[in-house]
Design a protein around this motif. Structure first.
Motif, mmCIF file in Angstrom:
data_model
loop_
_atom_site.group_PDB
_atom_site.id
_atom_site.type_symbol
_atom_site.label_atom_id
_atom_site.label_comp_id
_atom_site.label_asym_id
_atom_site.label_seq_id
_atom_site.Cartn_x
_atom_site.Cartn_y
_atom_site.Cartn_z
ATOM 1 N N THR A 205 0.753 -1.339 -0.029
ATOM 2 C CA THR A 205 -0.079 0.194 -0.033
ATOM 3 C C THR A 205 0.918 1.106 -0.141
ATOM 4 O O THR A 205 0.331 2.230 -0.190
ATOM 5 C CB THR A 205 -0.844 -0.019 0.976
ATOM 6 N N GLU B 22 0.187 -6.266 4.194
ATOM 7 C CA GLU B 22 -0.098 -4.928 3.568
ATOM 8 C C GLU B 22 0.775 -4.063 2.876
ATOM 9 O O GLU B 22 0.387 -3.474 2.046
ATOM 10 C CB GLU B 22 -0.771 -4.165 4.868
ATOM 11 N N THR B 23 2.093 -4.234 3.394
ATOM 12 C CA THR B 23 3.460 -3.577 3.191
ATOM 13 C C THR B 23 4.415 -4.633 2.622
ATOM 14 O O THR B 23 4.197 -5.796 3.209
ATOM 15 C CB THR B 23 3.866 -2.489 4.114
ATOM 16 N N GLU C 214 0.436 8.657 -5.285
ATOM 17 C CA GLU C 214 0.915 7.836 -4.194
ATOM 18 C C GLU C 214 2.341 8.453 -4.100
ATOM 19 O O GLU C 214 2.632 8.544 -2.737
ATOM 20 C CB GLU C 214 0.544 6.350 -4.434
#
Lengths: 198, 198
Positions: free
Chosen positions: B57, B66-67, B125
């Protein structure tokens, strides 16, 4: 190195024939980014092939039933059998539309280095097909390489004792090719096999 | 044409990148003849990747959480971000062992013909990662081709307004290559980027 699952996929893909490390990585990322439905179709087709596809009990070709489509086809000439190494070769010969007989797939070729002798090939099955005198010609269409030639020589010697007509595909210049680029063995074969044209 | 399932598998394999009709056929027959357990492993690794692997992310790299591992690693220098097109490029840079900062994966490059503009890339991002003043250098490592250069130019112009240091990987002769085989653009770049050595 990638994190676990991606690297595992790259490793598995890299075991497929003709897929090097770079292609394996490229295919893995394609799979990762591809639509889920597309990948379900790919997985299903692998699973289906493993579950459903068998080898014809008569000729050894791939088949989804006990026997393959060609062996079941009553229009195919049962007096001629074309002997090939692999199922892919059946397709190659079929594409030429110059043969209307049946096939026999050996499942490889004699290769002492890889430990493949006549017993590892479907030669016994070929002999049993010749027992009822229906077959009149065996056309040997093994690959024109060292192993294919060795297999052909073995088959010719064995079939001679049975007294059946045995032929071998012609070697020579590939159509559309350049004479100057032909290797000397091919060119030599083309000379040996030359035909009177007028 | 093969019977149903085999042809379907060949078709599916032929949709993978870099797999032509001949390779698709070869791989399909490998799958057909391979050990069932080996093929189960292949299928499982495809399914696992589709289920488990996500994109980080923070940086957009592949990740199983998630990472990604690099974003979570406290030893990586948070003041430098190397901007690349794809996750594969992260691996390529990592292999050099010459960068200890973090990454940002754009997910491609600007390519108007394919309908990919800046909005389709993870540029927003990237900007949000620059808001806390921690980052001091952005190293642009997009591919040295038309699309990569266009993307680099776009990023340079955009980042200049923020007043952050932006660098671009050097273009020049590949190490181990032959000068006479270098294309004129590469050779031209090598001249432009020449360095005083004594």
């Amino acid at each position: 190195m990638y994190e676990g699952a991606v690297q595992e996929l790259i490793d598995e893909l890299g075991r497929l024939p003709g897929v090097g490390p770079k292609s394996a990585q490229r295919i893995a990322f394609h799979i990762l980014e591809a639509d889920g439905e597309d990948m379900k179709r790919l997985v299903n087709s692998i699973v289906t092939v493993k579950e459903r596809v068998k080898f014809c009990t008569i000729c050894g070709n791939v088949a989804e039933q006990e026997t393959c489509g060609i062996c079941r086809d009553p229009r195919r000439d049962p007096t001629a059998i074309c002997v090939v190494e692999e199922s892919k070769d059946v397709i190659a010969v079929e594409r030429t539309r110059s043969f209307r007989g049946k096939y026999h797939v050996l499942g490889g070729s004699i290769n002492p280095i890889a430990g493949i002798g006549p017993d590892q090939l479907r030669i016994r099955e070929l002999l049993s097909r010749l027992s009822d005198d229906e077959v009149q010609e065996i056309i040997i269409a093994t690959d024109p390489n060292l192993e294919g030639e060795a297999t052909a020589t073995y088959l010719v010697r064995m079939l001679k004792t049975i007294g059946i007509k045995v032929t071998r595909l012609a070697s020579g210049l590939p159509v559309g090719g350049d004479l100057e680029y032909a290797d000397e063995i091919t060119l030599g074969r083309a000379f040996e096999g030359r035909r009177t044209v007028s």
